[in-house]
Design a protein around this motif. Sequence first.
Motif, PDB file in Angstrom:
ATOM      1  N   CYS A   7      34.709  37.403  38.333  1.00 21.55           N
ATOM      2  CA  CYS A   7      36.141  37.096  38.284  1.00 21.55           C
ATOM      3  C   CYS A   7      36.738  37.202  39.688  1.00 21.55           C
ATOM      4  CB  CYS A   7      36.838  38.037  37.308  1.00 21.55           C
ATOM      5  SG  CYS A   7      36.861  39.759  37.849  1.00 21.55           S
ATOM      6  N   CYS A   9      39.013  39.380  40.987  1.00 19.41           N
ATOM      7  CA  CYS A   9      39.194  40.720  41.575  1.00 19.41           C
ATOM      8  C   CYS A   9      37.876  41.460  41.739  1.00 19.41           C
ATOM      9  CB  CYS A   9      40.157  41.546  40.724  1.00 19.41           C
ATOM     10  SG  CYS A   9      39.460  42.119  39.170  1.00 19.41           S
ATOM     11  N   CYS A  71      38.867  38.907  32.320  1.00 18.10           N
ATOM     12  CA  CYS A  71      39.176  40.125  33.073  1.00 18.10           C
ATOM     13  C   CYS A  71      40.611  40.546  32.787  1.00 18.10           C
ATOM     14  CB  CYS A  71      38.985  39.864  34.567  1.00 18.10           C
ATOM     15  SG  CYS A  71      39.467  41.274  35.574  1.00 18.10           S
ATOM     16  N   CYS A  74      42.589  40.519  36.653  1.00 18.01           N
ATOM     17  CA  CYS A  74      42.997  39.289  37.351  1.00 18.01           C
ATOM     18  C   CYS A  74      43.132  38.085  36.434  1.00 18.01           C
ATOM     19  CB  CYS A  74      42.028  38.966  38.484  1.00 18.01           C
ATOM     20  SG  CYS A  74      40.380  38.511  37.922  1.00 18.01           S
TER      21      CYS A  74
END
Length: 116
Positions: A7, A9, A71, A74
């Motif tokens: 993802c 982040c 996620c 994020c």
Amino acid sequence: MRYQGGCHCGKISFSVTGDIDKLLDCNCSLCSKRGGLLWFVGRDKFELKSPKADELPTYRFNTRKIAHHFCDVCGCSPFSEASAPDGTPMTAINVRCLEGVDLGAYEITRYDGRNH
Ligand SMILES: [Zn+2]
């Protein structure tokens, strides 16, 4: 070829092994909103580094058979888990979440998920 993905982040991190052969641009109600560009691989080709899939937030809709993980920091949806018609565990990778992939180098197949 071994790809790293995850993802935005970095909370979700994985690697996947294989050759990107077919990319599906799915027009279902979810993919069209989140921008999914999918590459299906056998679950044995997919190695989730963090966290465990069953600890990730998961979204299911329609037949609820596909686990769309995302996620909670994020908001990215880098992979989903499903089964092939013969029952083989599969992972659908959103190739937009892989590192170092030139999406323009691959043929993209339109998949009419909206009517399946
Ligand atoms: Zn994240």
